[in-house]
Design a protein around this motif. Structure first.
Motif, PDB file in Angstrom:
ATOM      1  N   MET A  48      38.420  54.555  51.570  1.00  0.00           N
ATOM      2  CA  MET A  48      37.270  54.386  52.452  1.00  0.00           C
ATOM      3  C   MET A  48      37.277  52.946  52.951  1.00  0.00           C
ATOM      4  O   MET A  48      36.924  52.021  52.242  1.00  0.00           O
ATOM      5  N   ASN A  49      37.713  52.750  54.211  1.00  0.00           N
ATOM      6  CA  ASN A  49      37.786  51.415  54.781  1.00  0.00           C
ATOM      7  C   ASN A  49      36.507  51.135  55.576  1.00  0.00           C
ATOM      8  O   ASN A  49      36.218  51.807  56.558  1.00  0.00           O
ATOM      9  N   LEU A  50      35.771  50.118  55.150  1.00  0.00           N
ATOM     10  CA  LEU A  50      34.506  49.787  55.794  1.00  0.00           C
ATOM     11  C   LEU A  50      34.640  48.472  56.553  1.00  0.00           C
ATOM     12  O   LEU A  50      35.263  47.529  56.072  1.00  0.00           O
ATOM     13  N   SER A  51      34.063  48.405  57.739  1.00  0.00           N
ATOM     14  CA  SER A  51      34.043  47.172  58.521  1.00  0.00           C
ATOM     15  C   SER A  51      33.060  46.184  57.883  1.00  0.00           C
ATOM     16  O   SER A  51      32.277  46.544  56.999  1.00  0.00           O
ATOM     17  N   THR A  52      33.108  44.942  58.355  1.00  0.00           N
ATOM     18  CA  THR A  52      32.182  43.917  57.839  1.00  0.00           C
ATOM     19  C   THR A  52      30.737  44.334  58.079  1.00  0.00           C
ATOM     20  O   THR A  52      29.871  44.164  57.216  1.00  0.00           O
ATOM     21  N   ARG A  53      30.472  44.884  59.258  1.00  0.00           N
ATOM     22  CA  ARG A  53      29.126  45.354  59.604  1.00  0.00           C
ATOM     23  C   ARG A  53      28.677  46.458  58.653  1.00  0.00           C
ATOM     24  O   ARG A  53      27.534  46.487  58.196  1.00  0.00           O
ATOM     25  N   ALA A  54      29.615  47.358  58.326  1.00  0.00           N
ATOM     26  CA  ALA A  54      29.287  48.453  57.418  1.00  0.00           C
ATOM     27  C   ALA A  54      29.055  47.949  55.998  1.00  0.00           C
ATOM     28  O   ALA A  54      28.179  48.448  55.277  1.00  0.00           O
ATOM     29  N   VAL A  55      29.831  46.953  55.573  1.00  0.00           N
ATOM     30  CA  VAL A  55      29.666  46.374  54.234  1.00  0.00           C
ATOM     31  C   VAL A  55      28.299  45.704  54.102  1.00  0.00           C
ATOM     32  O   VAL A  55      27.587  45.876  53.105  1.00  0.00           O
ATOM     33  N   LEU A  56      27.906  44.950  55.132  1.00  0.00           N
ATOM     34  CA  LEU A  56      26.592  44.308  55.122  1.00  0.00           C
ATOM     35  C   LEU A  56      25.477  45.346  55.108  1.00  0.00           C
ATOM     36  O   LEU A  56      24.466  45.194  54.412  1.00  0.00           O
ATOM     37  N   ALA A  57      25.663  46.406  55.884  1.00  0.00           N
ATOM     38  CA  ALA A  57      24.662  47.477  55.913  1.00  0.00           C
ATOM     39  C   ALA A  57      24.570  48.167  54.563  1.00  0.00           C
ATOM     40  O   ALA A  57      23.474  48.522  54.100  1.00  0.00           O
ATOM     41  N   THR A  58      25.714  48.346  53.898  1.00  0.00           N
ATOM     42  CA  THR A  58      25.719  48.961  52.571  1.00  0.00           C
ATOM     43  C   THR A  58      24.949  48.094  51.574  1.00  0.00           C
ATOM     44  O   THR A  58      24.157  48.594  50.777  1.00  0.00           O
ATOM     45  N   GLY A  59      25.170  46.767  51.649  1.00  0.00           N
ATOM     46  CA  GLY A  59      24.410  45.858  50.793  1.00  0.00           C
ATOM     47  C   GLY A  59      22.923  45.943  51.071  1.00  0.00           C
ATOM     48  O   GLY A  59      22.100  45.913  50.142  1.00  0.00           O
ATOM     49  N   GLY A  60      22.566  46.059  52.355  1.00  0.00           N
ATOM     50  CA  GLY A  60      21.157  46.199  52.722  1.00  0.00           C
ATOM     51  C   GLY A  60      20.553  47.477  52.193  1.00  0.00           C
ATOM     52  O   GLY A  60      19.381  47.510  51.780  1.00  0.00           O
ATOM     53  N   VAL A  61      21.343  48.558  52.172  1.00  0.00           N
ATOM     54  CA  VAL A  61      20.868  49.840  51.637  1.00  0.00           C
ATOM     55  C   VAL A  61      20.546  49.711  50.153  1.00  0.00           C
ATOM     56  O   VAL A  61      19.470  50.111  49.694  1.00  0.00           O
ATOM     57  N   PHE A  62      21.479  49.137  49.388  1.00  0.00           N
ATOM     58  CA  PHE A  62      21.268  49.020  47.943  1.00  0.00           C
ATOM     59  C   PHE A  62      20.104  48.081  47.621  1.00  0.00           C
ATOM     60  O   PHE A  62      19.267  48.392  46.772  1.00  0.00           O
ATOM     61  N   LEU A  63      20.036  46.943  48.309  1.00  0.00           N
ATOM     62  CA  LEU A  63      18.971  45.983  48.036  1.00  0.00           C
ATOM     63  C   LEU A  63      17.615  46.508  48.510  1.00  0.00           C
ATOM     64  O   LEU A  63      16.637  46.522  47.754  1.00  0.00           O
ATOM     65  N   GLY A  64      17.556  46.943  49.762  1.00  0.00           N
ATOM     66  CA  GLY A  64      16.287  47.375  50.340  1.00  0.00           C
ATOM     67  C   GLY A  64      15.759  48.666  49.731  1.00  0.00           C
ATOM     68  O   GLY A  64      14.587  48.738  49.339  1.00  0.00           O
ATOM     69  N   CYS A  65      16.622  49.669  49.634  1.00  0.00           N
ATOM     70  CA  CYS A  65      16.166  50.972  49.142  1.00  0.00           C
ATOM     71  C   CYS A  65      15.804  50.928  47.653  1.00  0.00           C
ATOM     72  O   CYS A  65      14.808  51.520  47.239  1.00  0.00           O
ATOM     73  N   CYS A  66      16.612  50.232  46.863  1.00  0.00           N
ATOM     74  CA  CYS A  66      16.330  50.163  45.422  1.00  0.00           C
ATOM     75  C   CYS A  66      15.036  49.401  45.146  1.00  0.00           C
ATOM     76  O   CYS A  66      14.206  49.832  44.342  1.00  0.00           O
TER      77      CYS A  66
END
Length: 329
Positions: free
Chosen positions: A1-19
């Motif tokens: 699963m290759n994620l772009s920088t934008r996708a990696v930042l969004a993933t971090g936002g999902v874990f931080l914000g949603c949790c």
């Protein structure tokens, strides 16, 4: 699963914000289980206001997707948001809430088969069975403890009925949310990446619908002022504790949902679903440990089935293939 920088930042936002949003939500529900409509209205109003300033530029920015195309998306998003926050009034525990929502891959697969005519690997069908069994186990053993069997009076039967209503609302929201993901994917294919615009209009357009809930929202707003207050250390001002938690939830939800919308433009729906499911697993474990929610051996069994099945579905855990051995024979 290759994620772009934008996708990696969004993933971090999902874990931080949603949790963190789930933490504030559970704190709110413990103080006022019926505050779901107030929470949803506050989330929608804040995100719509932020979008009006920074995305719409006070209404001057040109819209990419027509309001007609947004209509169905808005209706589905409003329905899922209201259902997911309102079910706590039906005595649905937070752990069961997160586990059922963790089964989004089932609804994603069903709709993918029926609507998009997609086919899946055998391991994915096996994983869906595991997820279904896991959710059934957690649902069954999370049913409200209504006392001894010989003492099942009309009140207990009523409690069971409303608990089942809450569970059914969660399941409905699960499938509607998956269909919403399909709709988003099709819209982005036609119009290109416009996650910020979609985030703004899906929160702005449903705002008038909250007028139908104004009595309930006003009641729980007043309950917040009738409850416990917290003294802010630096300002020396006392504010209602519920409103403080509400502010934390709203800010966290903004980070969460904006990151999810960004992910939908950068990753496939399957990858987004996998990331969200793993996030829900972390939230579930944190809820059990920090809030000391009841969690039996049966709940652990169901949880393991749900999330191992999820990883199998996304091909993170692979089922050993025996096709070569059969051919050699």
């Amino acid at each position: 699963m290759n994620l772009s920088t934008r996708a990696v930042l969004a993933t971090g936002g999902v874990f931080l914000g949603c949790c963190s949003g789930v933490v504030f939500l559970e704190l709110l529900v413990k103080l006022d289980p019926g505050a779901g409509n107030l929470i949803t209205a506050a989330q929608f109003a804040f995100i719509a206001l932020e979008g009006f300033v920074f995305t719409s530029r006070f209404g001057l920015a040109k819209r990419v997707i027509s309001l007609r195309d947004y209509a169905l998306l808005v209706a589905m998003f409003f329905l899922t948001s209201v259902c997911n926050n309102y079910v706590f009034e039906f005595n649905v525990p937070m752990t069961l809430h997160m586990i059922i929502r963790g089964g989004s891959l089932i609804s994603n697969m069903c709709l993918g088969t029926l609507i998009l005519k997609r086919s899946y690997r055998l391991s994915q069908y096996i994983s869906v069975v595991m997820i279904s069994v896991g959710i059934f186990i957690c649902t069954y053993f999370s049913s409200p403890d209504l006392g001894a069997k010989e003492d099942l009076d009309s009140t207990a039967n009523t409690d069971i009925f409303w608990w089942l209503v809450g569970v059914l609302l969660l399941v409905l929201a699960l499938f509607v949310s998956s269909y919403m993901g399909v709709t988003q994917e099709l819209l982005y294919r036609r119009h290109g990446k416009c996650a910020r615009e979609a985030l703004y209009y899906t929160h702005l357009l449903p705002l008038p619908a909250f007028l139908l809930m104004q009595d309930n929202i006003r009641t729980h707003w007043l309950l917040a002022y009738a409850g416990e207050f917290y003294q802010l250390p630096l300002l020396g001002v006392a504010v209602p504790l519920i409103l403080l938690y509400l502010l934390g939830n709203v800010l966290a939800q903004h980070l969460c949902i904006s990151s999810v919308y960004t992910l939908t433009t950068e990753c496939s729906s399957l990858t987004v679903t996998l990331i969200l499911t793993l996030r829900k697993f972390i939230s579930l474990v944190f809820s059990i440990i920090y809030f000391r929610n009841p969690f039996t051996l049966y709940h652990w069994l169901g949880t393991v089935l749900v999330f191992v099945g999820t990883l199998m579905f996304a091909d993170v855990i692979r089922v050993p293939k025996r096709t070569q051995a059969v051919k050699q024979e």
